[in-house]
Design an enzyme around this catalytic site. Structure first.
Site, PDB file in Angstrom:
ATOM      1  N   ASP A  50       0.836  -1.199   0.000  1.00 14.29           N
ATOM      2  CA  ASP A  50       0.000   0.000   0.000  1.00 14.29           C
ATOM      3  C   ASP A  50       0.871   1.249   0.000  1.00 14.29           C
ATOM      4  O   ASP A  50       0.602   2.226  -0.722  1.00 14.29           O
ATOM      5  CB  ASP A  50      -0.917  -0.035   1.223  1.00 14.29           C
ATOM      6  N   GLU A 121      -1.952  -5.120  -3.920  1.00 18.20           N
ATOM      7  CA  GLU A 121      -0.960  -4.386  -3.136  1.00 18.20           C
ATOM      8  C   GLU A 121       0.082  -5.319  -2.527  1.00 18.20           C
ATOM      9  O   GLU A 121       1.265  -4.959  -2.439  1.00 18.20           O
ATOM     10  CB  GLU A 121      -1.670  -3.582  -2.039  1.00 18.20           C
TER      11      GLU A 121
END
Length: 225
Positions: A50, A121
């Site tokens: 992320d 991610e």
């Protein structure tokens, strides 16, 4: 994490997509959903990925735009959203390579924005760990290129637009309320109602609370704005 091999089809997909696989155990974990109950799943790698994604997209926007900070943040938020990550994951064919329990899959887990976005991610986190930030950044720029070049996020976020509309019309701030939640945690559906005092309300459902709020705000503006 060595000693844990990848499914050959998953390995081929990763190589074809642009991920540089070394330690197969790391990438196996990146594709593993917690429903399997294995010692290693994607959660820690998703946390890392992320941040890698956010910095890679911020780098792209800063280098290619003279826009002020507010507009850069607006585009960044759209481009790194869970919904955008899931959209890109679907386009790449990620879903079939997620390692997930039969029950979670039957409950719609493979098509969940939350799961697809998280795994996307986590793979970026693995790319960063094995190959460094420059490699991960370049891969983000390649995979996100259509979204980056399409102008995604240039329009104001519906919640921001509604907030400004209410203020400009001397109305109270919009109020958001979760009116329903269904499905298992990994494939939950949220229903949100947004209302503005003495104007009206709108309701929408989506796979995350934030997306349901966004859609409800958009519908409200279509109806009353």
């Amino acid at each position: 994490m060595s000693g844990e091999s990848l499914d050959p089809a998953a390995r081929e997909w990763l190589d074809r997509t642009g991920f540089a696989v070394g330690d197969e155990g790391l990438w196996r974990a990146a594709l593993t959903h917690g429903s399997l109950g294995e010692a290693k799943d994607y959660e820690r790698l998703e946390f890392l990925g992320d941040r890698v994604l956010g910095l890679a997209v911020a780098d792209w926007l800063y280098a290619r735009s003279e826009a002020p900070e507010g507009r850069l943040s607006q585009r960044l938020n759209a481009l790194v959203s869970r919904e955008m990550c899931a959209e890109i994951a679907r386009g790449l064919g990620l879903a079939e390579h997620i390692r997930i329990s039969k029950q979670a899959s039957a409950d719609g887990g493979r098509d969940s924005d939350n799961i697809l976005g998280d795994v996307m991610e986590s793979l970026l986190g693995a790319q960063f760990l094995e190959n460094g930030f420059a490699s991960a950044r370049d891969l983000v720029h390649e995979l996100w290129r259509p979204a980056l070049e399409s102008g995604a996020g240039q329009r104001k976020h519906p919640k921001s637009a509604l907030q400004e509309w209410a203020a400009g019309n001397q109305r109270r701030p919009p109020q958001y309320e979760v009116t329903g939640r269904s499905g298992p945690d990994h494939a939950a559906q949220f229903t949100v109602r947004v209302s503005v005092h003495k104007v009206g309300e709108a309701e929408a459902s989506a796979g995350s609370k934030s997306e349901a709020e966004r859609e409800a705000a958009r519908l409200f503006m279509e109806k009353y704005g």
